[in-house]
Structures are given as structure tokens and as C-alpha cells.
Design a protein around this motif. Structure first.
Motif, mmCIF file in Angstrom:
data_model
loop_
_atom_site.group_PDB
_atom_site.id
_atom_site.type_symbol
_atom_site.label_atom_id
_atom_site.label_comp_id
_atom_site.label_asym_id
_atom_site.label_seq_id
_atom_site.Cartn_x
_atom_site.Cartn_y
_atom_site.Cartn_z
ATOM 1 N N TYR A 31 0.919 -1.305 -0.102
ATOM 2 C CA TYR A 31 -0.011 -0.156 -0.104
ATOM 3 C C TYR A 31 0.892 1.223 0.086
ATOM 4 O O TYR A 31 0.363 2.308 -0.658
ATOM 5 C CB TYR A 31 -0.950 -0.047 1.203
ATOM 6 C CG TYR A 31 -2.214 -0.512 0.918
ATOM 7 C CD1 TYR A 31 -3.095 -0.044 0.110
ATOM 8 C CD2 TYR A 31 -2.688 -1.885 1.619
ATOM 9 C CE1 TYR A 31 -4.419 -0.360 -0.240
ATOM 10 C CE2 TYR A 31 -3.906 -2.327 1.228
ATOM 11 C CZ TYR A 31 -4.793 -1.587 0.393
ATOM 12 O OH TYR A 31 -6.087 -2.280 0.069
ATOM 13 N N CYS A 32 2.035 1.459 0.638
ATOM 14 C CA CYS A 32 2.613 2.664 0.799
ATOM 15 C C CYS A 32 4.319 2.358 0.942
ATOM 16 O O CYS A 32 4.586 1.126 0.993
ATOM 17 C CB CYS A 32 2.235 3.620 1.676
ATOM 18 S SG CYS A 32 2.898 3.515 3.380
ATOM 19 N N GLY A 33 4.823 3.642 0.591
ATOM 20 C CA GLY A 33 6.473 3.323 0.594
ATOM 21 C C GLY A 33 6.856 3.194 2.185
ATOM 22 O O GLY A 33 8.284 2.927 2.035
ATOM 23 N N GLY B 252 6.899 0.596 3.666
ATOM 24 C CA GLY B 252 7.109 -0.868 3.286
ATOM 25 C C GLY B 252 7.119 -1.780 4.557
ATOM 26 O O GLY B 252 8.150 -2.620 4.689
ATOM 27 N N CYS B 253 6.052 -1.727 5.177
ATOM 28 C CA CYS B 253 5.927 -2.700 6.325
ATOM 29 C C CYS B 253 6.013 -4.097 5.888
ATOM 30 O O CYS B 253 5.490 -4.563 4.828
ATOM 31 C CB CYS B 253 4.650 -2.593 7.238
ATOM 32 S SG CYS B 253 4.444 -0.894 7.882
ATOM 33 N N CYS B 254 6.707 -4.841 6.837
ATOM 34 C CA CYS B 254 6.871 -6.535 6.588
ATOM 35 C C CYS B 254 5.825 -7.053 7.251
ATOM 36 O O CYS B 254 5.311 -6.633 8.470
ATOM 37 C CB CYS B 254 8.222 -6.821 7.302
ATOM 38 S SG CYS B 254 8.591 -8.483 6.496
ATOM 39 N N LEU C 104 1.146 -2.480 12.105
ATOM 40 C CA LEU C 104 0.636 -1.988 10.730
ATOM 41 C C LEU C 104 -0.193 -0.945 10.578
ATOM 42 O O LEU C 104 -0.882 -0.761 11.957
ATOM 43 C CB LEU C 104 -0.068 -3.253 10.116
ATOM 44 C CG LEU C 104 0.831 -4.568 9.673
ATOM 45 C CD1 LEU C 104 -0.104 -5.610 9.466
ATOM 46 C CD2 LEU C 104 1.864 -4.387 8.689
ATOM 47 N N CYS C 105 -0.577 -0.521 9.611
ATOM 48 C CA CYS C 105 -1.859 0.823 9.632
ATOM 49 C C CYS C 105 -2.949 -0.065 9.185
ATOM 50 O O CYS C 105 -3.019 -1.371 8.903
ATOM 51 C CB CYS C 105 -1.443 1.647 8.969
ATOM 52 S SG CYS C 105 -1.750 1.525 7.088
ATOM 53 N N VAL C 106 -4.069 0.620 9.208
ATOM 54 C CA VAL C 106 -5.358 0.200 8.942
ATOM 55 C C VAL C 106 -5.531 -0.515 7.730
ATOM 56 O O VAL C 106 -6.055 -1.629 7.332
ATOM 57 C CB VAL C 106 -6.561 1.142 9.097
ATOM 58 C CG1 VAL C 106 -6.519 2.323 8.114
ATOM 59 C CG2 VAL C 106 -7.931 0.499 8.898
#
Ligand code: SF4
Ligand code: SF4
Ligand code: SF4
Length: 348
Positions: free
Chosen positions: A225-227, A229-231, A257-259
């Protein structure tokens, strides 16, 4: 480093470590419900009691520092008796609905109780009725199952820095609540789902379409979803995503993590999702193979470059792809097409 004795075995740990961390580093198991490595503190469920040799004191392993020369026993009769009493007290305010509880397969309370040989209610049930609250698209709150461990409150305050909840009431009445007991969807909650993922029982329950059923494998990947870069680990069954889990060791995001990352990956299996390339032919979009689509892109790009030179072409990349994919696109622009016209949406 400091050295402690656990069940007669000397263990060396970093100064400042707790007895629980010392035990874990030595491969020894101490049950706990209110401790999680993502969150500081604990000491509320008192299930992790251990006995200090000499003084005979019972101390909570999750928030007692390991001191040089300290010696503790993890499973004396007094420890077992105290742990059993704590679990019985928790069960005296916890409904036995395991068969229909969404957390049946992952409930820490159930796992620990069965390990300690507790299978039924030994003390009379005493709890106020608390209805299930379904006030947002992401998770349910069933505080009748809450064991007042406070993990959700600490995670929200310490890890997310949001502070949507605080513990209200005391003793068996203690429960997490938003300010003024307002509904969670009117609170400052960002619906990151960290509290849901840490709740050791079925009091916070993620809603479908994700987070349902078991998995046959887990795949470590990067959130699309975004930069940031969550694992994350995608839990997969029969080729479909059934859940999302954070906490991959050494990841940039830890257990957070975010929503979007936690609850938004159902798009992968959505029936409206485009899974094949579309090419406009005679004003109509028609499905074509990847080979046909890529041949068409090559033909048209080559025509522009031939007619007007490589700098007539520009490439825009995306923060929603990985570093490696961004690297490949600039390589393609520079080395294959021959232009430095490459930019990225993060600079816009
Ligand atoms: S979902 Fe995230 S922001 Fe909301 S209460 Fe839980 S931890 Fe806090
Ligand atoms: S809702 Fe879950 S995490 Fe929060 S206090 Fe209750 S049992 Fe603990
Ligand atoms: S989980 Fe949220 S913050 Fe992390 S990469 Fe995905 S969209 Fe970005």
C-alpha cells in the motif's frame, strides 16, 4: 550481563532484562497473559509468578528485573498453586463460550489453562453482562471476554502513540474504554488493529473478510500500500489470503501495521479486481494475454522513440511498489529506452 539461577541452572542475560526474558533466552517456558514483547510492563494477570529461593517470595517474572546472584524456581508447588488460583479467578469472570468463540484456536487463556489442567469453572461465575459492540468496519469488542490484562491499552499508548483507550474501573470491573466510554468509532482510534492482534482472548475480534479460519502456510512479504514498506506475514489457505500477521523479526514495523495493511488486503481476492491485461480495440477494452499486452507496449514505445527520440518518453514510478521494482524501472528507462526522464510519486 548479570547471572541468575533458574531452576538451579545459571543463565546470563543483559542487565535490565526481566526474569521472563531470562527464562525465554534459556528456552524455559513461563506462562503469561498480559506480557507481550512489543509492549513494556505487565504484571497485571499474575500468571507468571515464580518463587525466589531463600526468601520464598512469589514475584511476577514479566516485570521483575533479573539481578546478579538471584535464584528462582519456576514450578514449585507454591508457584503451581498460585498460578492455578489466578487462572481460576480469571475464569470466574470469563464466559465458557469457547466452541463459538472466534479466538478458539488462538486463545492464550485456553492454551495456558489446558496446560495447567484447568478445564472447568471452579469458582462461581460473577460478571456484569456486557454486550458485543459492533461499531466500526474492522473489529468487534466483546468485553464479556476481557480479562483486564491491559495489553490493548498499553499497546495503543506506548507503541501506536494514540491512546484511544484507558483502563476504567477496578478489580473484576476493570475494562478498557475510550474517553467518556464513547464508542470506539468516535474515539481517536486509527483502526491499526495492533490491540486486536495482541488481545490474548476473544475480547477484540477482527471482522471478515480477512482474519478468518486457519492457514496452511504463512508467506513473508511487503505491504503493497505505501512506501513505508511494512513487513508482514500473509496467512494463506488454498491459495487465498485468510489473515495478516505482523511481528516478522527485524522488520521495520515490528508488530505494527496501519489500517490498510492490517485490514485492506481483501482486494487481492476481490471478484472486481483486474487480473488480466486489457487492450482497447475498436473503442472496446478486451482481455489479452500478458505477451500480447507487452508486445503492444513495446511496439508503441519503440514508435515514439524512433519518431521523436528517447527523451520524448518519461517514466513515473510508485511508492506502492518495492525498492527493487523502482530500481528496475529506472534501469529500464536509462539502459533500455535511453532517457533519464524517470521520477517517483513520493517527490510530487
Ligand atoms: S486499533 Fe490501533 S489505534 Fe485503535 S485502539 Fe487499537 S491500537 Fe489503538
Ligand atoms: S480487551 Fe483484550 S487486550 Fe484489552 S484488556 Fe481486555 S483482554 Fe486484555
Ligand atoms: S501497513 Fe500501512 S504504513 Fe505499513 S506499508 Fe502498509 S500501508 Fe504503509
Amino acid at each position: 550481563m548479570v547471572g541468575v539461577s533458574l531452576n538451579g541452572r545459571r543463565v546470563e542475560v543483559r542487565e535490565g532484562s526481566t526474569l521472563l526474558q531470562a527464562a525465554e533466552s534459556a528456552g524455559l517456558s513461563i506462562p503469561t497473559l498480559c506480557y507481550h514483547p512489543a509492549v513494556a510492563g505487565g504484571g497485571t494477570c499474575r500468571v507468571c509468578l515464580v518463587e525466589e529461593e531463600g526468601s520464598g517470595r512469589l514475584v511476577t517474572a514479566c516485570d521483575t528485573r533479573a539481578e546478579e546472584g538471584m535464584a528462582v524456581r519456576l514450578d514449585t508447588d507454591r508457584v503451581k498453586e498460585a498460578r492455578r488460583t489466578m487462572l481460576e479467578l480469571i475464569f470466574s469472570a470469563h464466559p465458557f463460550h469457547c466452541e463459538v468463540c472466534e479466538s478458539n484456536n488462538s486463545c492464550e487463556l485456553k492454551k495456558i489453562a489446558s496446560r495447567e489442567g484447568i478445564s472447568g469453572r471452579e469458582l462461581p461465575f460473577s460478571q456484569d453482562y456486557r454486550p458485543v459492540v459492533d461499531a466500526n468496519p474492522f473489529y468487534l469488542r466483546d468485553l464479556s471476554k476481557c480479562i483486564s490484562c491491559g495489553l490493548c491499552v498499553r499497546a495503543c499508548q506506548e507503541v501506536q502513540g494514540v491512546g484511544a483507550y484507558e483502563m476504567k474501573g477496578s478489580g473484576a470491573q476493570a475494562h478498557p474504554a475510550a474517553s467518556m466510554d464513547s464508542p470506539v468509532d468516535l474515539s481517536v482510534c486509527e483502526f491499526c488493529g495492533l490491540c486486536v492482534s495482541l488481545c490474548p482472548v476473544g475480547a477484540l475480534i477482527a471482522k471478515p473478510p480477512l482474519h478468518r479460519g486457519g492457514e496452511d502456510r504463512a508467506v513473508v512479504t511487503t505491504c503493497p500500500y505505501c512506501g513505508v514498506g511494512c513487513c508482514m506475514e500473509l496467512l494463506v489457505r488454498d491459495g487465498s489470503i485468510t489473515g495478516v500477521r505482523a511481528g516478522v523479526p527485524a522488520s521495520v514495523n515490528g508488530y505494527s501495521l496501519c489500517v490498510k495493511g492490517r485490514f485492506g488486503l481483501d482486494f487481492v481476492d476481490h471478484p472486481d479486481r483486474l487480473t488480466r491485461p486489457l487492450l482497447r480495440r475498436d473503442g472496446e477494452l478486451v482481455e489479452v494475454s500478458w505477451d500480447e499486452a507487452l508486445d503492444e507496449v513495446t511496439r508503441r514505445l519503440s514508435a515514439v522513440v524512433e519518431e521523436s527520440g528517447p527523451d520524448a518518453v518519461a517514466f513515473l514510478s510508485s511508492a506502492k511498489t518495492t525498492n527493487e521494482e523502482n530500481y528496475l524501472l529506472q534501469k529500464f528507462a536509462r539502459a533500455v529506452v535511453g532517457t533519464n526522464n524517470i521520477d517517483h510519486c513520493a517527490r510530487l
